[in-house]
Motif scaffolding. Structure first.
Motif, PDB file in Angstrom:
ATOM      1  N   ARG A  14      -7.431  -1.702  -3.602  1.00 52.89           N
ATOM      2  CA  ARG A  14      -7.295  -1.053  -3.149  1.00 52.89           C
ATOM      3  C   ARG A  14      -7.179   0.275  -1.345  1.00 52.89           C
ATOM      4  O   ARG A  14      -6.131   0.543  -1.136  1.00 52.89           O
ATOM      5  CB  ARG A  14      -8.197   0.088  -3.652  1.00 52.89           C
ATOM      6  N   SER A  17      -4.582  -1.335   0.095  1.00 51.74           N
ATOM      7  CA  SER A  17      -2.755  -1.014   0.274  1.00 51.74           C
ATOM      8  C   SER A  17      -3.059   0.278   0.612  1.00 51.74           C
ATOM      9  O   SER A  17      -1.883   0.918   1.735  1.00 51.74           O
ATOM     10  CB  SER A  17      -3.235  -0.526  -0.935  1.00 51.74           C
ATOM     11  N   LYS A  18      -4.354   0.816   0.529  1.00 54.09           N
ATOM     12  CA  LYS A  18      -4.838   2.388   1.556  1.00 54.09           C
ATOM     13  C   LYS A  18      -4.770   1.835   2.976  1.00 54.09           C
ATOM     14  O   LYS A  18      -3.191   2.503   3.861  1.00 54.09           O
ATOM     15  CB  LYS A  18      -6.171   2.669   1.365  1.00 54.09           C
ATOM     16  N   VAL A  63       1.851   2.782  -2.478  1.00 61.01           N
ATOM     17  CA  VAL A  63       1.603   3.770  -3.200  1.00 61.01           C
ATOM     18  C   VAL A  63       1.374   3.895  -4.983  1.00 61.01           C
ATOM     19  O   VAL A  63       0.190   4.128  -5.444  1.00 61.01           O
ATOM     20  CB  VAL A  63       1.990   4.634  -2.793  1.00 61.01           C
ATOM     21  N   ILE A  64       2.481   3.358  -5.395  1.00 64.99           N
ATOM     22  CA  ILE A  64       2.616   2.761  -7.022  1.00 64.99           C
ATOM     23  C   ILE A  64       1.524   2.304  -7.333  1.00 64.99           C
ATOM     24  O   ILE A  64       1.012   2.053  -7.824  1.00 64.99           O
ATOM     25  CB  ILE A  64       4.126   2.137  -7.038  1.00 64.99           C
ATOM     26  N   THR A  66      -1.221   1.286  -6.181  1.00 68.87           N
ATOM     27  CA  THR A  66      -2.703   2.490  -5.603  1.00 68.87           C
ATOM     28  C   THR A  66      -3.207   2.877  -6.754  1.00 68.87           C
ATOM     29  O   THR A  66      -3.593   3.046  -7.584  1.00 68.87           O
ATOM     30  CB  THR A  66      -2.583   3.205  -4.919  1.00 68.87           C
ATOM     31  N   ARG A  67      -1.692   3.964  -6.780  1.00 71.60           N
ATOM     32  CA  ARG A  67      -2.064   4.636  -8.108  1.00 71.60           C
ATOM     33  C   ARG A  67      -2.132   3.454  -9.452  1.00 71.60           C
ATOM     34  O   ARG A  67      -2.708   4.583 -10.432  1.00 71.60           O
ATOM     35  CB  ARG A  67      -0.299   5.119  -8.415  1.00 71.60           C
ATOM     36  N   SER A  68      -1.698   2.412  -9.766  1.00 71.49           N
ATOM     37  CA  SER A  68      -1.509   1.872 -10.732  1.00 71.49           C
ATOM     38  C   SER A  68      -3.621   1.297 -10.544  1.00 71.49           C
ATOM     39  O   SER A  68      -3.416   1.268 -12.237  1.00 71.49           O
ATOM     40  CB  SER A  68      -0.613   0.015 -10.832  1.00 71.49           C
ATOM     41  N   ALA A  70      -5.543   2.724 -10.401  1.00 64.72           N
ATOM     42  CA  ALA A  70      -6.373   3.918 -11.401  1.00 64.72           C
ATOM     43  C   ALA A  70      -6.480   3.487 -12.765  1.00 64.72           C
ATOM     44  O   ALA A  70      -7.875   3.840 -13.108  1.00 64.72           O
ATOM     45  CB  ALA A  70      -6.290   5.418 -10.383  1.00 64.72           C
ATOM     46  N   SER A  71      -5.166   3.420 -12.743  1.00 65.01           N
ATOM     47  CA  SER A  71      -5.570   3.233 -14.966  1.00 65.01           C
ATOM     48  C   SER A  71      -5.769   1.793 -15.435  1.00 65.01           C
ATOM     49  O   SER A  71      -6.351   2.219 -15.800  1.00 65.01           O
ATOM     50  CB  SER A  71      -3.591   3.851 -15.105  1.00 65.01           C
ATOM     51  N   GLU A  74      -9.140   1.694 -15.632  1.00 67.51           N
ATOM     52  CA  GLU A  74     -10.432   2.326 -17.293  1.00 67.51           C
ATOM     53  C   GLU A  74      -9.729   1.340 -17.484  1.00 67.51           C
ATOM     54  O   GLU A  74     -10.628   1.533 -18.974  1.00 67.51           O
ATOM     55  CB  GLU A  74      -9.035   3.515 -17.249  1.00 67.51           C
TER      56      GLU A  74
END
Length: 123
Positions: A14, A17-18, A63-64, A66-68, A70-71, A74
Motif C-alpha cells: 500500500r 502504491s501511494k 488506485v485499484i 490500494t482500494r483492494s 483495504a478489503s 478485512e
C-alpha cells in the motif's frame, strides 16, 4: 506466513502504491505541460502521448490495488485450500486478477512510461 506477515506485506505494498501514484502523476503532468507548451510534432508527440497513457494506467492500477488491499485486510489471515496461510501476492481480487499481477502491472506501466519519456528526449 502468518497474519502479521501478511498484514506487513499488505502495508508495504500500500505504501509503495501511494508513492507510485505520486511519481506517476507528477510525470504525467510534466508530459502534459510539455505537450501543450512546446507543441511537439511527429514521433516526439507520439512518445509523449503514449507516456501519458502509460503513467495514467499505472496510476489507475495503483488506485485499484490500494482500494483492494483495504478489503483484503478485512479477510486476514488469507488461507489456502488446506487452511494453511498463503502469500498475499497470489490472492485473487476479482476477474482472475491477483494482487501480485496488479502490482506487477503498475510497475511495468510506470517503466514503460519512463522508457517512452526517454524516447521522447532522444528523438
Amino acid at each position: 506466513m502468518d497474519q502479521d506477515t501478511q498484514k506487513h506485506a499488505i502495508d508495504s505494498l500500500r505504501d509503495w502504491s501511494k508513492w507510485l501514484i505520486g511519481v506517476d502523476f507528477a510525470a504525467a503532468t510534466g508530459c502534459v505541460v510539455v505537450l501543450q507548451g512546446g507543441d511537439p510534432q511527429g514521433l516526439a508527440r507520439l512518445f509523449l502521448v503514449l507516456a501519458i497513457a502509460a503513467f495514467a494506467l499505472s496510476v489507475l492500477c495503483a488506485v485499484i490495488l490500494t482500494r483492494s488491499l483495504a478489503s483484503v485486510v478485512e479477510r486476514l489471515p488469507l488461507t489456502g485450500a488446506e487452511g494453511q496461510p498463503v502469500s498475499t501476492s497470489g490472492y485473487r481480487i476479482g476477474a482472475g486478477v491477483t494482487i501480485g499481477g496488479l502490482a506487477s502491472a503498475q510497475i511495468v506501466l510506470m517503466t514503460l512510461g519512463g522508457g517512452l519519456l526517454i524516447g521522447w528526449i532522444v528523438v
